[in-house]
Design a protein around this motif. Structure first.
Motif, PDB file in Angstrom:
ATOM      1  N   PHE A 140       5.754 -31.851   0.418  1.00  0.00           N
ATOM      2  CA  PHE A 140       4.334 -32.050   0.099  1.00  0.00           C
ATOM      3  C   PHE A 140       3.647 -32.858   1.199  1.00  0.00           C
ATOM      4  N   HIS A 141       2.333 -32.613   1.372  1.00  0.00           N
ATOM      5  CA  HIS A 141       1.523 -33.469   2.232  1.00  0.00           C
ATOM      6  C   HIS A 141       0.329 -33.915   1.397  1.00  0.00           C
ATOM      7  N   LYS A 142       0.202 -35.198   1.166  1.00  0.00           N
ATOM      8  CA  LYS A 142      -0.860 -35.751   0.308  1.00  0.00           C
ATOM      9  C   LYS A 142      -0.959 -35.002  -1.025  1.00  0.00           C
ATOM     10  N   GLY A 143       0.177 -34.682  -1.609  1.00  0.00           N
ATOM     11  CA  GLY A 143       0.202 -34.087  -2.940  1.00  0.00           C
ATOM     12  C   GLY A 143       0.060 -32.580  -3.005  1.00  0.00           C
ATOM     13  N   THR A 144      -0.162 -31.938  -1.856  1.00  0.00           N
ATOM     14  CA  THR A 144      -0.268 -30.473  -1.835  1.00  0.00           C
ATOM     15  C   THR A 144       1.014 -29.899  -1.230  1.00  0.00           C
ATOM     16  N   LEU A 145       1.556 -28.873  -1.869  1.00  0.00           N
ATOM     17  CA  LEU A 145       2.781 -28.256  -1.347  1.00  0.00           C
ATOM     18  C   LEU A 145       2.501 -27.623   0.010  1.00  0.00           C
ATOM     19  N   GLN A 146       3.300 -28.019   1.008  1.00  0.00           N
ATOM     20  CA  GLN A 146       3.113 -27.522   2.369  1.00  0.00           C
ATOM     21  C   GLN A 146       4.157 -26.491   2.753  1.00  0.00           C
ATOM     22  N   ASP A 147       5.383 -26.748   2.334  1.00  0.00           N
ATOM     23  CA  ASP A 147       6.471 -25.927   2.830  1.00  0.00           C
ATOM     24  C   ASP A 147       7.612 -25.947   1.822  1.00  0.00           C
ATOM     25  N   VAL A 148       8.387 -24.877   1.841  1.00  0.00           N
ATOM     26  CA  VAL A 148       9.502 -24.721   0.904  1.00  0.00           C
ATOM     27  C   VAL A 148      10.692 -24.255   1.747  1.00  0.00           C
ATOM     28  N   HIS A 149      11.779 -25.029   1.750  1.00  0.00           N
ATOM     29  CA  HIS A 149      12.945 -24.646   2.564  1.00  0.00           C
ATOM     30  C   HIS A 149      14.188 -24.519   1.714  1.00  0.00           C
ATOM     31  N   TRP A 150      15.006 -23.525   2.031  1.00  0.00           N
ATOM     32  CA  TRP A 150      16.369 -23.468   1.492  1.00  0.00           C
ATOM     33  C   TRP A 150      17.272 -24.136   2.514  1.00  0.00           C
ATOM     34  N   LYS A 151      18.168 -25.011   2.040  1.00  0.00           N
ATOM     35  CA  LYS A 151      19.169 -25.602   2.937  1.00  0.00           C
ATOM     36  C   LYS A 151      20.459 -24.819   2.733  1.00  0.00           C
ATOM     37  N   THR A 152      21.019 -24.308   3.790  1.00  0.00           N
ATOM     38  CA  THR A 152      22.216 -23.486   3.609  1.00  0.00           C
ATOM     39  C   THR A 152      23.436 -24.350   3.336  1.00  0.00           C
ATOM     40  N   GLY A 153      24.264 -23.819   2.439  1.00  0.00           N
ATOM     41  CA  GLY A 153      25.452 -24.557   2.023  1.00  0.00           C
ATOM     42  C   GLY A 153      26.567 -24.468   3.056  1.00  0.00           C
ATOM     43  N   SER A 154      27.514 -25.370   2.942  1.00  0.00           N
ATOM     44  CA  SER A 154      28.677 -25.286   3.824  1.00  0.00           C
ATOM     45  C   SER A 154      29.748 -24.485   3.091  1.00  0.00           C
ATOM     46  N   CYS A 155      30.807 -24.130   3.813  1.00  0.00           N
ATOM     47  CA  CYS A 155      31.871 -23.345   3.189  1.00  0.00           C
ATOM     48  C   CYS A 155      33.055 -24.211   2.790  1.00  0.00           C
ATOM     49  N   SER A 156      32.900 -25.541   2.832  1.00  0.00           N
ATOM     50  CA  SER A 156      34.076 -26.379   2.582  1.00  0.00           C
ATOM     51  C   SER A 156      34.615 -26.186   1.165  1.00  0.00           C
ATOM     52  N   SER A 157      33.741 -25.900   0.184  1.00  0.00           N
ATOM     53  CA  SER A 157      34.240 -25.802  -1.187  1.00  0.00           C
ATOM     54  C   SER A 157      34.915 -24.472  -1.484  1.00  0.00           C
ATOM     55  N   CYS A 158      34.885 -23.514  -0.578  1.00  0.00           N
ATOM     56  CA  CYS A 158      35.539 -22.248  -0.910  1.00  0.00           C
ATOM     57  C   CYS A 158      36.775 -21.963  -0.072  1.00  0.00           C
ATOM     58  N   SER A 159      37.109 -22.843   0.861  1.00  0.00           N
ATOM     59  CA  SER A 159      38.253 -22.509   1.703  1.00  0.00           C
ATOM     60  C   SER A 159      39.533 -22.500   0.867  1.00  0.00           C
ATOM     61  N   GLY A 160      40.333 -21.479   1.065  1.00  0.00           N
ATOM     62  CA  GLY A 160      41.604 -21.377   0.350  1.00  0.00           C
ATOM     63  C   GLY A 160      41.501 -20.828  -1.061  1.00  0.00           C
ATOM     64  N   LYS A 161      40.298 -20.423  -1.505  1.00  0.00           N
ATOM     65  CA  LYS A 161      40.157 -19.871  -2.850  1.00  0.00           C
ATOM     66  C   LYS A 161      40.007 -18.360  -2.752  1.00  0.00           C
ATOM     67  N   SER A 162      40.937 -17.640  -3.401  1.00  0.00           N
ATOM     68  CA  SER A 162      40.994 -16.204  -3.163  1.00  0.00           C
ATOM     69  C   SER A 162      39.808 -15.466  -3.768  1.00  0.00           C
ATOM     70  N   SER A 163      39.153 -16.074  -4.776  1.00  0.00           N
ATOM     71  CA  SER A 163      38.010 -15.385  -5.389  1.00  0.00           C
ATOM     72  C   SER A 163      36.727 -15.570  -4.596  1.00  0.00           C
ATOM     73  N   MET A 164      36.782 -16.413  -3.557  1.00  0.00           N
ATOM     74  CA  MET A 164      35.553 -16.709  -2.824  1.00  0.00           C
ATOM     75  C   MET A 164      35.690 -16.340  -1.359  1.00  0.00           C
ATOM     76  N   VAL A 165      34.548 -16.083  -0.756  1.00  0.00           N
ATOM     77  CA  VAL A 165      34.532 -15.848   0.679  1.00  0.00           C
ATOM     78  C   VAL A 165      33.420 -16.693   1.281  1.00  0.00           C
ATOM     79  N   CYS A 166      33.551 -16.972   2.573  1.00  0.00           N
ATOM     80  CA  CYS A 166      32.511 -17.703   3.283  1.00  0.00           C
ATOM     81  C   CYS A 166      31.653 -16.689   4.023  1.00  0.00           C
ATOM     82  N   LEU A 167      30.372 -16.624   3.654  1.00  0.00           N
ATOM     83  CA  LEU A 167      29.456 -15.733   4.374  1.00  0.00           C
ATOM     84  C   LEU A 167      28.685 -16.586   5.381  1.00  0.00           C
ATOM     85  N   ARG A 168      28.670 -16.164   6.596  1.00  0.00           N
ATOM     86  CA  ARG A 168      27.909 -16.880   7.607  1.00  0.00           C
ATOM     87  C   ARG A 168      26.445 -16.948   7.155  1.00  0.00           C
TER      88      ARG A 168
END
Ligand code: NAG
Ligand code: NAG
Ligand code: NAG
Length: 239
Positions: A140-168
């Protein structure tokens, strides 16, 4: 906090949700402009659809509120949320009851009309994968929405889990065959960690993004007791 309604984009005109104590923002529609202060509620939407449907002529990204996109006639779905400004919230979109959502491809978070802010489209899933964990920052800037961002996740929580994959670019994804409703047992509902940055209408600084960024993303899930079963099951017990 996370009152949620799921409906076609065309029906987004009026979202009736009661205001909570301390909430002085009278704007309840995601496609209208609001000027907020800390502790107000703030209404925004997330639209789910194929990537191309967020662009005019495949080149110009418009707000999902813009009727030129005709999102509703393309079968897009909409979730509307009203979190409290500057409180860390975990929003969920239940994909067991709405299985098309994480097969539709992409989602865009948005709010406002004259000051229309929207995120880039982020990948949620297709017939092979479902992404279930996201972080969204409303700036927000002075109470008005200015921008909306997605922060990309890391792959640390899926390493070694066969049901999951890490997508770049996207982080951890669950193989769709493991999801409930598609033959598996994992609740592949979408969890969105929400935070605020910038300033409110009195120039007070919004700190919750700073707080989230200092914490391990997944450790925060423990704070939300009502979601504990589905979320910790997904990440800690099943695999
Ligand atoms: C989009 O394409 C249509 C038809 O090709 C054209 O009339 C229109 O001007 C284009 N709009 C933009 C914003 O490029
Ligand atoms: C989604 O809905 C299903 C069916 O109502 C329920 O069993 C499941 O716990 C819900 N998941 C979440 C994360 O709320
Ligand atoms: C699903 O998405 C992944 C990652 O973007 C991609 O590699 C894969 O080809 C897609 N699968 C289908 C069936 O579209």
């Amino acid at each position: 906090m996370a009152a949620m309604a799921l409906m076609l984009v065309a029906a987004a005109a009026l979202v009736a949700m009661p205001a909570e104590a301390g909430d002085e923002n009278v704007v309840f529609q995601p496609c209208a402009d609001a000027k907020v202060q800390r502790r107000d509620g703030f209404t925004f939407g997330i639209a789910f659809s194929g990537r191309d449907s967020f662009f005019l002529n495949q080149s110009l990204q418009l707000s999902p509120c813009d009727s030129r996109l005709s999102l509703s006639s393309r079968g897009a779905q909409l979730a509307v949320f009203r979190p409290k400004v500057d409180e860390i919230s975990l929003l969920t979109v239940n994909t067991t009851t709405n299985p098309t959502i994480n097969r539709g491809g992409f989602m865009v978070a948005f709010a406002g009309s004259k000051y229309a802010a929207r995120s880039s489209p982020v990948f949620v899933g297709n017939s092979s994968y479902a992404i279930t964990s996201f972080t969204l920052v409303l700036e927000f800037h002075k109470g008005t929405l200015q921008d909306v961002h997605w922060k990309t996740g890391s792959c640390s929580s899926c390493s070694g889990k066969s049901s999951m994959v890490c997508l770049r670019e996207q982080g951890c994804a669950i193989k769709a065959a493991n999801c409930k409703g598609q033959g598996g047992s994992v609740d592949c509902s979408i969890g969105i960690q929400l935070a605020f940055s910038g300033t409110d209408k009195h120039d007070a600084v919004l700190n919750s993004w700073y707080e989230v960024s200092k914490l391990q993303q997944y450790s925060l899930y423990g704070l939300y007791s009502d979601l504990k079963n589905s979320l910790t099951t997904r990440y800690d017990n099943i695999f």
